[in-house]
Every structure is written in C-alpha cells, then in structure tokens.
Enzyme design. Sequence first.
Site, PDB file in Angstrom:
ATOM      1  N   GLU A  83       0.724  -1.173  -0.089  1.00  0.00           N
ATOM      2  CA  GLU A  83       0.043   0.032   0.099  1.00  0.00           C
ATOM      3  C   GLU A  83       0.567   1.266   0.195  1.00  0.00           C
ATOM      4  OE1 GLU A  83      -1.599  -0.869   4.264  1.00  0.00           O
ATOM      5  OE2 GLU A  83      -1.964   1.059   3.831  1.00  0.00           O
ATOM      6  N   CYS A 104      -3.561  -3.175   4.263  1.00  0.00           N
ATOM      7  CA  CYS A 104      -2.721  -4.037   4.813  1.00  0.00           C
ATOM      8  C   CYS A 104      -3.322  -5.745   4.577  1.00  0.00           C
ATOM      9  CB  CYS A 104      -2.854  -4.075   6.320  1.00  0.00           C
ATOM     10  SG  CYS A 104      -2.172  -2.262   6.661  1.00  0.00           S
ATOM     11  N   THR A 136       3.485   4.615  15.511  1.00  0.00           N
ATOM     12  CA  THR A 136       3.308   3.191  14.948  1.00  0.00           C
ATOM     13  C   THR A 136       3.569   2.945  13.394  1.00  0.00           C
ATOM     14  OG1 THR A 136       1.096   3.789  13.986  1.00  0.00           O
ATOM     15  CG2 THR A 136       1.266   2.873  16.214  1.00  0.00           C
ATOM     16  N   HIS A 147      -2.991  -9.410  12.168  1.00  0.00           N
ATOM     17  CA  HIS A 147      -2.627  -8.321  11.907  1.00  0.00           C
ATOM     18  C   HIS A 147      -2.218  -7.186  12.949  1.00  0.00           C
ATOM     19  CE1 HIS A 147      -1.459  -4.482   9.624  1.00  0.00           C
ATOM     20  NE2 HIS A 147      -2.469  -4.136  10.026  1.00  0.00           N
ATOM     21  N   LYS A 170      -5.522  -6.735  21.824  1.00  0.00           N
ATOM     22  CA  LYS A 170      -6.864  -6.379  22.146  1.00  0.00           C
ATOM     23  C   LYS A 170      -7.799  -7.420  21.112  1.00  0.00           C
ATOM     24  CE  LYS A 170      -5.821  -1.272  22.511  1.00  0.00           C
ATOM     25  NZ  LYS A 170      -6.668  -1.010  23.519  1.00  0.00           N
TER      26      LYS A 170
END
Length: 399
Positions: free
Chosen positions: A82, A114, A155, A236, A245
């Site tokens: 991407e 992604c 990130t 991912h 999470k």
Amino acid sequence: MQLGIDDLAFATADRYLDLADLAPVHGVEPAKYTVGLGQDRMSVAAPDEDVVTLAASAALPLVERMSEQDRASIRTVLLATESGIDQSKSAGVYVHRLLGLPAAARVVELKQACYAGTSALQMALALVARNPEQKVLVICSDVARYDVGSSGEPTQGCGAVAMLVTANPRLVAIEPVSGLHTTDIMDFWRPNYRTTAVVDGRLSLRAYTDSLSGAWADLQAQGGPAFADIDTFVYHQPFTKMAVKAHAHLTRLVGAPRDAEVMDAQIADSLRYNREIGNSYTASMYIGLVSLLDHATDDLAGSRIGFFSYGSGAVGEFFTGVVQPGYRDHLRTAAHRRLLDDRTRISHAEYSAIVAPVNPVDGGDHEVPASTRNPFRLAAITGHQRLYERSAAAATAVA
Ligand code: CAA
C-alpha cells in the site's frame, strides 16, 4: 494434496528509532508506547530504500536457496503493497529483475491496504491448485508513514516478507475455508497526492474489531474450525497491542474462558518481531507468522494457526493453516535475529532528516547517496525513472 507456504523470510531497514527517543518529543511517557501500544522500536527506511528494495531483500534468501530448475518453476510473482512507487508499473517487475527470475513469468501488484498480502496468498494457492508443478512467489512490502507529530507516528515502521507458495509445503499448509468481511469505511487511507496516511485512529480500532467479528462469523458459517480447534493465533499488527485487543475481543465473542495466561500463550510468540519493527502494513501479519515459527519453544508440527488479516477501508479475512512436520529444519531464525540485532539505533534528529521519502517530481537527474547496508538500493531517480542496483555495501559484507 496440501497447498501452502514452503519457504518464508523477512527483511527490514538497517536502522531503527527507539520509541523512548520519540516519547519526549510527543511529551508522553515511553510507557505509552512500550505498554500502551506494545511497541519498543520502529525500523526507519534509509533514503535509498523503498518497497522494491525491501521486497527484493526479503525474497533474495528464498531464491538463493533454490536450484535453477526450481527458480524456473516460479511462473508468478505477486507483490502486495500500500506504499507503492508507481501508479502504473508493478513494483514486482523491478523485484523480478533484481532477483534474476526467468522472463517466462507473470508479475502483478495488489492493493487493499494491509490486507492485500492475504489476497495475494489466496490467489497464489489457486494458481498452484491449478498446476501443482508451479510455484508462486508472494511478497508483501511496505513503508508505514504517518504525519510527523501525529498520534500515528509511533506506529510507523517498514518491512517486507517473501513467501514461496507451493504444493506439499514444508512450513504451513493453508486450509481451504476462509471467513470474509468487506465494508466501505474511511478509517485509514492514502490519497494519491500524499506520502503519509490519513487516519481516524479511534474509528480504525473499531473497524478492525468489527471486521474480525464479521470474518469470524463467516468462517463459522462456511464450516471453518471452531475456536477450540485453533492452537495459536496470528493477527495483523499495526502495533502489537492491537493483536492483544483483537484476541481478547475474539475470546469474548466466542465465549471461551478468559484465562490471561492461556490467551497470552496463544499469541505472545507472534508479537516479538513486530515489537521491534513497527507496522509493516501488508507484511505485518506474515512477519507475525515468522515470529511465531522462529520463537515457539514447543514443536508446533500438526498444530493449527488462526490468521486474521485486516486492511483498512476495509477488508478482513480469517483463515487457518496447519504447521507441517519437520518445519524447523527450514526456518531462518538465526538470520532473522541477526537482521534485527545488526540494525543501527539512530537519534531523533537523524530520523527527522530521513523520515520523508526521496521524492523529486521535476524529471531531472537525482542520484541517491548510498546509505543502506541491505542487499538492494535505489541508486537514482532520473527522467522520472527509478534506478535500482545491488548495494555495494551488501556485496562487500557478503565477500
Ligand atoms: N503508560 C501505559 N499506557 C499508557 C500510558 C502510559 N503512560 N499513556 C497511555 N497509555 C495507553 C492508553 O491507555 C491506551 O491503551 P488502551 O487503548 O489499552 O486504553 C494506549 O496507551 C494508547 O493511548 P491512546 O489511545 O491515548 O493513544 P493515541 O490516541 O495517541 O493513539 C492510535 C493510538 C489511535 C492507535 C494511534 O497510534 C493511531 O492512529 N495509529 C494508527 C492507526 C492504527 O494503527 N489503527 C489500528 C487499526 S487500523 C489497521 O490495523 C490498519 C493499519 O495497519 C493501519
């Protein structure tokens, strides 16, 4: 006949920013990144690196391990990214040349944030099912860039992963049932005129877990394995805490016991490399797979892995794979560790000087000074053409 991943390697930049050096610039405690996001470091691409050079560096060890005859059986190269470098020409065509692959091949680039690497993997499996003599080289390569000063900046990261997809794979056989989920949502995207992503951070977290719920429901509707029949999970990882999470979300969704130790054991090994690399978009989940295989102390042969691939915008896919007997004989654990340990720590000032990509738009002759120690580099952008070469630094290191 089993189909799946026969060989697997990753590459990343030869330098990194420690997030402890970014935290004071953002006026936050380092623990926000190391604990809150689950990230320690982020790889920073050198000025002469991009998705082409990273992709070629990831695939080089695979190609070097193959006989001439096996190389000739790679008739398809699928490159997912991407952060592509051209609107028309596939980054894979440059990589195909840098690797010296046979001209009798089809090469194409795939895009859906992604997620695109998983699409490439599924297409590769279909091609191999049609002709099991053929091999498909799937490469996922990305440089994750957010605006400097934004909450996405910690990130960032970069990396590429190369997978050889074959019949009778030596590492992981991919099972045929997938759970799919697509929804049109603006959680993260990058318009053509931008070098950094636009992101609605809060929305993106919700979009990710909603997509996981949808893909899981579809997996069950399609007759896929139950949660209890999956041993480990690879998600991912835009940042590793997201996988934590996600796993808590899925565990809650299926009503499984929420035992912290068990849940941790189901994902911990898949998070190790990404903690040090940062987000590598399409490559991130597959670097998670390498991390799991490289770090698991138990022999994983015969165990089932659940994969959740997510690409903003948004497409999610949940699929499963079974680790093959003898897989450990084909891993590259020491080389991967060396790759990360040999990186140079750069200061925040050094990072600031190179965080934006080299991007001249005037069509003039622009040489790019040699910088990376990785095997391939961008040598110049001249007449709007990107010129790649084998890096002299890497050639010297090998000699
Ligand atoms: N010590 C420990 N923890 C701390 C802390 C401290 N001193 N200070 C804050 N934290 C914790 C917070 O409590 C929070 O944890 P929880 O979410 O578990 O409550 C965590 O650190 C992050 O803090 P914030 O939520 O305040 O962080 P933020 O708003 O500044 O940014 C973000 C977080 C929205 C994820 C941002 O980094 C971002 O936009 N990232 C890019 C988008 C992204 O990665 N989205 C993921 C889903 S989309 C996807 O997966 C596709 C993709 O690859 C991009």
